[in-house]
Design a protein around this motif. Sequence first.
Motif, PDB file in Angstrom:
ATOM      1  N   VAL A   1       3.829   3.729   7.879  1.00 28.83           N
ATOM      2  CA  VAL A   1       4.295   3.190   6.611  1.00 28.83           C
ATOM      3  C   VAL A   1       5.342   4.139   6.026  1.00 28.83           C
ATOM      4  O   VAL A   1       5.071   5.336   5.864  1.00 28.83           O
ATOM      5  CB  VAL A   1       3.132   3.049   5.604  1.00 28.83           C
ATOM      6  CG1 VAL A   1       3.620   2.516   4.262  1.00 28.83           C
ATOM      7  CG2 VAL A   1       2.032   2.163   6.180  1.00 28.83           C
ATOM      8  N   ALA A   2       6.503   3.615   5.705  1.00 28.77           N
ATOM      9  CA  ALA A   2       7.504   4.414   4.995  1.00 28.77           C
ATOM     10  C   ALA A   2       7.043   4.581   3.548  1.00 28.77           C
ATOM     11  O   ALA A   2       6.870   3.599   2.826  1.00 28.77           O
ATOM     12  CB  ALA A   2       8.860   3.721   5.041  1.00 28.77           C
ATOM     13  N   VAL A   3       6.815   5.817   3.141  1.00 28.20           N
ATOM     14  CA  VAL A   3       6.380   6.121   1.773  1.00 28.20           C
ATOM     15  C   VAL A   3       7.507   6.914   1.118  1.00 28.20           C
ATOM     16  O   VAL A   3       7.741   8.072   1.462  1.00 28.20           O
ATOM     17  CB  VAL A   3       5.064   6.913   1.765  1.00 28.20           C
ATOM     18  CG1 VAL A   3       4.668   7.273   0.338  1.00 28.20           C
ATOM     19  CG2 VAL A   3       3.958   6.108   2.432  1.00 28.20           C
ATOM     20  N   LEU A   4       8.202   6.275   0.167  1.00 27.83           N
ATOM     21  CA  LEU A   4       9.440   6.819  -0.370  1.00 27.83           C
ATOM     22  C   LEU A   4       9.251   7.211  -1.824  1.00 27.83           C
ATOM     23  O   LEU A   4       9.009   6.366  -2.690  1.00 27.83           O
ATOM     24  CB  LEU A   4      10.560   5.787  -0.237  1.00 27.83           C
ATOM     25  CG  LEU A   4      10.745   5.220   1.184  1.00 27.83           C
ATOM     26  CD1 LEU A   4      11.848   4.177   1.195  1.00 27.83           C
ATOM     27  CD2 LEU A   4      11.028   6.330   2.190  1.00 27.83           C
ATOM     28  N   ALA A   5       9.348   8.517  -2.086  1.00 27.07           N
ATOM     29  CA  ALA A   5       9.169   9.058  -3.431  1.00 27.07           C
ATOM     30  C   ALA A   5      10.536   9.187  -4.090  1.00 27.07           C
ATOM     31  O   ALA A   5      11.372   9.993  -3.651  1.00 27.07           O
ATOM     32  CB  ALA A   5       8.479  10.419  -3.358  1.00 27.07           C
ATOM     33  N   CYS A   6      10.764   8.408  -5.144  1.00 22.07           N
ATOM     34  CA  CYS A   6      12.090   8.323  -5.756  1.00 22.07           C
ATOM     35  C   CYS A   6      12.157   8.916  -7.157  1.00 22.07           C
ATOM     36  O   CYS A   6      13.221   8.895  -7.780  1.00 22.07           O
ATOM     37  CB  CYS A   6      12.544   6.863  -5.816  1.00 22.07           C
ATOM     38  SG  CYS A   6      12.759   6.117  -4.190  1.00 22.07           S
TER      39      CYS A   6
ATOM     40  N   ALA B   1       4.100  -0.693   9.624  1.00 22.20           N
ATOM     41  CA  ALA B   1       3.115  -1.472   8.874  1.00 22.20           C
ATOM     42  C   ALA B   1       3.609  -1.893   7.503  1.00 22.20           C
ATOM     43  O   ALA B   1       3.070  -2.846   6.924  1.00 22.20           O
ATOM     44  CB  ALA B   1       1.824  -0.667   8.716  1.00 22.20           C
ATOM     45  N   GLY B   2       4.618  -1.199   6.937  1.00 21.37           N
ATOM     46  CA  GLY B   2       5.082  -1.578   5.615  1.00 21.37           C
ATOM     47  C   GLY B   2       5.819  -0.450   4.938  1.00 21.37           C
ATOM     48  O   GLY B   2       6.181   0.559   5.562  1.00 21.37           O
ATOM     49  N   CYS B   3       6.044  -0.624   3.638  1.00 24.56           N
ATOM     50  CA  CYS B   3       6.726   0.370   2.816  1.00 24.56           C
ATOM     51  C   CYS B   3       6.033   0.468   1.466  1.00 24.56           C
ATOM     52  O   CYS B   3       5.616  -0.554   0.902  1.00 24.56           O
ATOM     53  CB  CYS B   3       8.194  -0.011   2.620  1.00 24.56           C
ATOM     54  SG  CYS B   3       9.071   1.011   1.404  1.00 24.56           S
ATOM     55  N   VAL B   4       5.924   1.692   0.957  1.00 24.63           N
ATOM     56  CA  VAL B   4       5.460   1.946  -0.402  1.00 24.63           C
ATOM     57  C   VAL B   4       6.482   2.849  -1.073  1.00 24.63           C
ATOM     58  O   VAL B   4       6.856   3.883  -0.508  1.00 24.63           O
ATOM     59  CB  VAL B   4       4.077   2.621  -0.425  1.00 24.63           C
ATOM     60  CG1 VAL B   4       3.678   2.986  -1.857  1.00 24.63           C
ATOM     61  CG2 VAL B   4       3.022   1.721   0.206  1.00 24.63           C
TER      62      VAL B   4
END
Length: 226
Positions: free
Chosen positions: A89-94, A117-120
């Motif tokens: 899962v790409a987990v992107l802290a912005c 599996a997805g992105c958060v």
Amino acid sequence: MTQEARRRHRDDLDRARTTLYVSVISDVLDGYGIRDRALPSRIRPLDDETVLVGYARTGLYRDVYHVAEGENPYELEIALIDDLKPDEVAVLACGTSGRIAPWGELLTTAARARKAAGCVTDGCVRDVRAIRRMGFPVFHGGIAPLDSRGRGVVAAIDVPVEVAGVPVCTGDLVFGDADGVVFIPRDMIGKVLAAAYEKVAGEDHTRAELAQGRPLREVFAKYGIL
């Protein structure tokens, strides 16, 4: 990892995806004294019907306000997406600026082709109609048309980050559904999942007896689940 180990690994994720749900995992984490791994309510799925289960791969964004001549502002973003493995899962802290929309149709297409599996993200997303048509699980902090170019750039990948104030590391298990998103610390995954399956079984018994008209007080005294 051997092919047999990969098969077992995928079977474990499939079982979690079909049997468990975010609220029961949150309850189990509470029971272990881990009360800071559920994302705040502003982080929502693009589609309430999607379920997300997979292992985090983190990307840390920083705000920028220009693009230097000859610079590729997408370099680490591309590296992260191209390196995604199945069930990751790409987990992107912005951060909190609300200026960055790191996820859209093209990154979804690339990640989906790699069986991610997805992105958060606590940033924004765009191209939402196209993403919904693909059925790819995406959890986001808002919807906006903003390109990240000139607004945000990935400063590091696979480092500890905070997403909407919640700590997450590469390798943590991400679980998302219509109720929100929780992260299971990577060294607690087996223990938390085992306890969650046990709690689900207890909830099934509780639900069945309540449906038969048994008093809530009596059923709670028997199973201790509410």
